[in-house]
Design a protein around this motif. Structure first.
Motif, PDB file in Angstrom:
ATOM      1  N   SER A 185       0.815  -1.213   0.000  1.00 41.40           N
ATOM      2  CA  SER A 185       0.000   0.000   0.000  1.00 41.40           C
ATOM      3  C   SER A 185       0.854   1.271   0.000  1.00 41.40           C
ATOM      4  CB  SER A 185      -0.888   0.008   1.244  1.00 41.40           C
ATOM      5  OG  SER A 185      -0.094   0.018   2.410  1.00 41.40           O
ATOM      6  N   THR A 186       0.250   2.340  -0.473  1.00 45.42           N
ATOM      7  CA  THR A 186       0.820   3.679  -0.337  1.00 45.42           C
ATOM      8  C   THR A 186       0.741   4.081   1.135  1.00 45.42           C
ATOM      9  OG1 THR A 186      -0.084   4.193  -2.506  1.00 45.42           O
ATOM     10  CG2 THR A 186       0.555   6.079  -1.116  1.00 45.42           C
ATOM     11  N   VAL A 187       1.833   4.609   1.681  1.00 51.86           N
ATOM     12  CA  VAL A 187       1.809   5.091   3.069  1.00 51.86           C
ATOM     13  C   VAL A 187       1.875   6.613   3.046  1.00 51.86           C
ATOM     14  CG1 VAL A 187       2.985   5.089   5.310  1.00 51.86           C
ATOM     15  CG2 VAL A 187       2.966   2.997   3.917  1.00 51.86           C
ATOM     16  N   VAL A 188       0.865   7.260   3.625  1.00 55.87           N
ATOM     17  CA  VAL A 188       0.849   8.728   3.627  1.00 55.87           C
ATOM     18  C   VAL A 188       0.720   9.256   5.051  1.00 55.87           C
ATOM     19  CG1 VAL A 188      -1.620   8.784   3.008  1.00 55.87           C
ATOM     20  CG2 VAL A 188      -0.228  10.818   2.672  1.00 55.87           C
ATOM     21  N   ASP A 189       1.636  10.157   5.397  1.00 52.64           N
ATOM     22  CA  ASP A 189       1.661  10.751   6.734  1.00 52.64           C
ATOM     23  C   ASP A 189       0.713  11.937   6.759  1.00 52.64           C
ATOM     24  OD1 ASP A 189       2.187  11.877   9.163  1.00 52.64           O
ATOM     25  OD2 ASP A 189       4.370  11.853   8.962  1.00 52.64           O
ATOM     26  N   MET A 190      -0.386  11.803   7.502  1.00 57.00           N
ATOM     27  CA  MET A 190      -1.391  12.865   7.605  1.00 57.00           C
ATOM     28  C   MET A 190      -1.210  13.677   8.882  1.00 57.00           C
ATOM     29  SD  MET A 190      -2.999  12.610   4.792  1.00 57.00           S
ATOM     30  CE  MET A 190      -4.278  13.834   5.103  1.00 57.00           C
ATOM     31  N   THR A 191      -0.098  13.470   9.619  1.00 55.04           N
ATOM     32  CA  THR A 191       0.126  14.258  10.837  1.00 55.04           C
ATOM     33  C   THR A 191       0.874  15.546  10.516  1.00 55.04           C
ATOM     34  OG1 THR A 191       2.265  13.259  11.404  1.00 55.04           O
ATOM     35  CG2 THR A 191       0.286  12.124  12.208  1.00 55.04           C
ATOM     36  N   VAL A 192       1.261  15.735   9.250  1.00 55.50           N
ATOM     37  CA  VAL A 192       1.979  16.944   8.854  1.00 55.50           C
ATOM     38  C   VAL A 192       1.209  17.653   7.733  1.00 55.50           C
ATOM     39  CG1 VAL A 192       4.284  16.167   9.512  1.00 55.50           C
ATOM     40  CG2 VAL A 192       3.386  15.530   7.277  1.00 55.50           C
ATOM     41  N   ASP A 193       1.524  18.923   7.511  1.00 58.03           N
ATOM     42  CA  ASP A 193       0.842  19.700   6.488  1.00 58.03           C
ATOM     43  C   ASP A 193       1.879  20.417   5.643  1.00 58.03           C
ATOM     44  OD1 ASP A 193      -1.162  20.833   5.061  1.00 58.03           O
ATOM     45  OD2 ASP A 193      -1.654  22.383   6.541  1.00 58.03           O
ATOM     46  N   PRO A 194       1.984  20.181   4.348  1.00 56.43           N
ATOM     47  CA  PRO A 194       1.172  19.229   3.591  1.00 56.43           C
ATOM     48  C   PRO A 194       1.512  17.768   3.940  1.00 56.43           C
ATOM     49  CG  PRO A 194       2.924  20.092   2.205  1.00 56.43           C
ATOM     50  CD  PRO A 194       2.990  20.842   3.494  1.00 56.43           C
ATOM     51  N   ALA A 195       0.587  16.892   3.605  1.00 57.43           N
ATOM     52  CA  ALA A 195       0.791  15.460   3.823  1.00 57.43           C
ATOM     53  C   ALA A 195       1.994  14.979   3.014  1.00 57.43           C
ATOM     54  CB  ALA A 195      -0.461  14.698   3.396  1.00 57.43           C
ATOM     55  N   ILE A 196       2.642  13.926   3.513  1.00 60.37           N
ATOM     56  CA  ILE A 196       3.813  13.387   2.805  1.00 60.37           C
ATOM     57  C   ILE A 196       3.606  11.907   2.501  1.00 60.37           C
ATOM     58  CG2 ILE A 196       6.309  12.958   2.901  1.00 60.37           C
ATOM     59  CD1 ILE A 196       6.649  15.145   4.814  1.00 60.37           C
ATOM     60  N   ILE A 197       3.891  11.528   1.269  1.00 56.23           N
ATOM     61  CA  ILE A 197       3.867  10.104   0.912  1.00 56.23           C
ATOM     62  C   ILE A 197       5.216   9.501   1.306  1.00 56.23           C
ATOM     63  CG2 ILE A 197       3.778   8.439  -0.996  1.00 56.23           C
ATOM     64  CD1 ILE A 197       1.901  10.386  -2.437  1.00 56.23           C
ATOM     65  N   LEU A 198       5.188   8.537   2.221  1.00 57.71           N
ATOM     66  CA  LEU A 198       6.421   7.914   2.704  1.00 57.71           C
ATOM     67  C   LEU A 198       6.797   6.687   1.873  1.00 57.71           C
ATOM     68  CD1 LEU A 198       5.830   8.040   6.561  1.00 57.71           C
ATOM     69  CD2 LEU A 198       6.790   9.787   5.058  1.00 57.71           C
ATOM     70  N   ARG A 199       5.777   6.051   1.313  1.00 60.69           N
ATOM     71  CA  ARG A 199       6.038   4.878   0.465  1.00 60.69           C
ATOM     72  C   ARG A 199       5.017   4.897  -0.660  1.00 60.69           C
ATOM     73  NH1 ARG A 199       5.291  -1.169   2.859  1.00 60.69           N
ATOM     74  NH2 ARG A 199       3.095  -0.588   2.687  1.00 60.69           N
ATOM     75  N   PRO A 200       5.465   4.878  -1.934  1.00 56.56           N
ATOM     76  CA  PRO A 200       4.504   4.868  -3.032  1.00 56.56           C
ATOM     77  C   PRO A 200       3.868   3.481  -3.154  1.00 56.56           C
ATOM     78  CG  PRO A 200       6.739   4.707  -3.906  1.00 56.56           C
ATOM     79  CD  PRO A 200       6.867   4.819  -2.401  1.00 56.56           C
ATOM     80  N   GLY A 201       2.640   3.427  -3.643  1.00 54.65           N
ATOM     81  CA  GLY A 201       1.945   2.142  -3.763  1.00 54.65           C
ATOM     82  C   GLY A 201       0.798   2.243  -4.740  1.00 54.65           C
ATOM     83  N   GLY A 202      -0.209   1.433  -4.504  1.00 57.11           N
ATOM     84  CA  GLY A 202      -1.337   1.317  -5.427  1.00 57.11           C
ATOM     85  C   GLY A 202      -2.134   2.594  -5.611  1.00 57.11           C
ATOM     86  N   ILE A 203      -2.199   3.441  -4.583  1.00 56.31           N
ATOM     87  CA  ILE A 203      -2.875   4.736  -4.721  1.00 56.31           C
ATOM     88  C   ILE A 203      -1.795   5.759  -5.067  1.00 56.31           C
ATOM     89  CG2 ILE A 203      -4.243   6.503  -3.534  1.00 56.31           C
ATOM     90  CD1 ILE A 203      -5.821   3.911  -3.938  1.00 56.31           C
ATOM     91  N   THR A 204      -1.886   6.341  -6.257  1.00 54.66           N
ATOM     92  CA  THR A 204      -0.798   7.171  -6.781  1.00 54.66           C
ATOM     93  C   THR A 204      -0.854   8.587  -6.195  1.00 54.66           C
ATOM     94  OG1 THR A 204      -2.126   7.927  -8.639  1.00 54.66           O
ATOM     95  CG2 THR A 204      -0.888   5.885  -8.965  1.00 54.66           C
ATOM     96  N   PRO A 205       0.266   9.339  -6.275  1.00 51.13           N
ATOM     97  CA  PRO A 205       0.261  10.730  -5.814  1.00 51.13           C
ATOM     98  C   PRO A 205      -0.847  11.551  -6.475  1.00 51.13           C
ATOM     99  CG  PRO A 205       2.510  10.023  -6.290  1.00 51.13           C
ATOM    100  CD  PRO A 205       1.596   8.895  -6.711  1.00 51.13           C
ATOM    101  N   GLU A 206      -1.074  11.298  -7.773  1.00 52.81           N
ATOM    102  CA  GLU A 206      -2.127  12.055  -8.480  1.00 52.81           C
ATOM    103  C   GLU A 206      -3.489  11.772  -7.847  1.00 52.81           C
ATOM    104  OE1 GLU A 206      -0.186   9.543 -10.674  1.00 52.81           O
ATOM    105  OE2 GLU A 206       1.298  11.038 -10.076  1.00 52.81           O
ATOM    106  N   MET A 207      -3.727  10.521  -7.493  1.00 56.92           N
ATOM    107  CA  MET A 207      -5.023  10.157  -6.897  1.00 56.92           C
ATOM    108  C   MET A 207      -5.209  10.847  -5.544  1.00 56.92           C
ATOM    109  SD  MET A 207      -4.980   6.090  -7.828  1.00 56.92           S
ATOM    110  CE  MET A 207      -6.573   5.586  -7.203  1.00 56.92           C
ATOM    111  N   ILE A 208      -4.118  11.022  -4.807  1.00 58.50           N
ATOM    112  CA  ILE A 208      -4.205  11.689  -3.505  1.00 58.50           C
ATOM    113  C   ILE A 208      -4.416  13.187  -3.699  1.00 58.50           C
ATOM    114  CG2 ILE A 208      -2.886  12.261  -1.419  1.00 58.50           C
ATOM    115  CD1 ILE A 208      -1.696   9.436  -1.577  1.00 58.50           C
ATOM    116  N   GLU A 209      -3.665  13.775  -4.639  1.00 57.04           N
ATOM    117  CA  GLU A 209      -3.801  15.221  -4.886  1.00 57.04           C
ATOM    118  C   GLU A 209      -5.193  15.601  -5.364  1.00 57.04           C
ATOM    119  OE1 GLU A 209      -0.303  16.476  -7.203  1.00 57.04           O
ATOM    120  OE2 GLU A 209       0.441  17.170  -5.242  1.00 57.04           O
ATOM    121  N   ARG A 210      -5.801  14.705  -6.111  1.00 53.07           N
ATOM    122  CA  ARG A 210      -7.155  14.958  -6.599  1.00 53.07           C
ATOM    123  C   ARG A 210      -8.123  15.167  -5.425  1.00 53.07           C
ATOM    124  NH1 ARG A 210      -8.301  10.146 -10.024  1.00 53.07           N
ATOM    125  NH2 ARG A 210      -6.291  10.573 -10.991  1.00 53.07           N
TER     126      ARG A 210
END
Ligand code: TXA
Ligand code: MG
Length: 353
Positions: A185-210
């Motif tokens: 899986s994609t690992v995304v840190d939501m405790t910081v702003d902006p959020a940071i992707i720590l590990r790329p995975g099935g949910i892409t950066p574009e999908m998160i930015e959307r």
């Protein structure tokens, strides 16, 4: 069998079968149960039971500072684990759960330190796999689960890979067939702003930015060198790696092909067993005796679902060197390249330079 435990292998038939229920109860009681998810097989333990979680680290040979992902079956299970869920986190959850997205939030007091490797945050995800969701529901507890491989090895995408690594070290393996996605899986840190992707995975950066607007990519994903203190502690180790030396080869298709043809002919002369993992469109460049297809160059999802299995098959054939054609870092290609580069541990070749 290293510790003499008998591992019970269950072929999944129904969520009401006696053996499935037995496995769920054992999981709840503190035993280790490997199960399929949509990404890779997980090695599950009751996330709230320190002793059970400790057994995961032992079975895998995993460093204790590498935190685990807690798997849940519904949103009710999330609330007690965290101190708050901010609106952006909730938006991601609504958009992509169940699915290959892990969200890091501030942990509550009920999550044991050992589950989070001593961090004050917890990683949570809801897997998109019927068997996983039923298992968690029946166990009635959140389930800590790393990938079900020995530490450092490629993640298991089939139940037999789990057996190869963990037979005799865990209580149950539930076979639910091959995993759809094939990378974690994609690992995304939501405790910081902006959020940071720590590990790329099935949910892409574009999908998160959307869904939430700007998101950053951790340096360890973009840079090729290992960083000393990556935010996802797991990303600092050589990882996902077969026994063979892995080389990633990038450049124009012509340069890659020329470099690889000469590399395998050198290997042949010196008696080294090497294999090229290449796009199916390029196999004829090398010949079937030297190359295996990892899928179509136009279909990164297909490559994702094959790559870890191919690494394991190379090991079984006694391969000493694996050359992998690089793919574009687009969509899930970003995750595939990240895993291949980790497996290569710095052996990155720029053909034609
Ligand atoms: O798809 C997946 O995520 C699979 C399946 C089984 O769900 N699980 C998986 O777990 O890949 P694992 O343990 O192999 O990888 C978890 C990653 C590690 O890189 C770890 O360091 C990071 O997530 N992680 C976990 N909790 C964290 C936290 N609180 N802060 C930062 N990183 C964390
Ligand atoms: Mg892993």
């Amino acid at each position: 069998m290293e510790n003499g435990m008998r591992t019970k292998y269950i072929e999944f038939t129904s969520e009401d079968s006696p053996e499935f229920i037995e496995a769920a109860m054992a999981l709840r009681e503190g035993r280790l149960v490997a199960f399929p998810t949509e990404t890779v097989y997980g090695l599950g333990a009751n996330a709230l039971d320190s002793n059970a979680v400790r057994a995961i680290y032992d079975a895998k040979g995993r460093p204790a500072d590498n935190p685990l992902i807690v798997h849940i079956a519904d949103l009710e299970m999330l609330k007690p684990l965290v101190t708050e869920i901010k609106p952006d986190a909730l938006k991601l959850i609504s958009a992509y759960w169940p699915g290959p997205l892990t969200i890091i939030l501030k942990k509550s007091g009920i999550v044991p330190e050992i589950t989070t490797g001593g961090l004050d945050t917890v990683a949570v995800r809801m897997p998109d796999n019927f068997i996983a969701l039923e298992l968690i529901k029946k166990a009635g507890v959140p389930v800590a689960a790393p990938s079900a491989n020995r530490s450092g090895k490629p993640s298991p995408t089939m139940a037999k890979h789990v057996l190869e690594d963990l037979d005799g070290r865990i209580s149950y393996i539930i076979d639910g067939g091959p995993c759809k996605v094939g990378v974690e899986s994609t690992v995304v840190d939501m405790t910081v702003d902006p959020a940071i992707i720590l590990r790329p995975g099935g949910i892409t950066p574009e999908m998160i930015e959307r869904v939430i607007g700007r998101v950053e990519l951790d340096k360890s994903i973009l840079g090729k060198k290992a960083v000393d203190r990556p935010r996802a502690p797991g990303m600092k180790y050589r990882h996902y790696a077969p026994r063979a030396e892995v080389y990633v080869v990038s450049g124009s298709s012509e340069d890659i092909a020329a470099w690889l043809r000469s590399a395998v002919s050198e290997d042949e002369k010196s008696g080294k067993k090497s294999v090229i993992l290449a796009a199916k469109e390029h196999i004829q460049e090398y010949g079937l005796e030297h190359a295996v297809s990892y899928g179509s160059i136009n279909n990164a999802s297909e490559i994702a679902s094959n790559i870890f299995r191919l690494f394991r098959e190379c090991d079984r054939m006694g391969t000493e060197k694996i050359y992998v054609e690089a793919i574009p870092r687009e969509g899930i290609g970003l995750a595939v390249m990240n895993r291949i580069e980790k497996a290569a541990g710095g052996r990155i070749i720029h053909a034609g330079k």
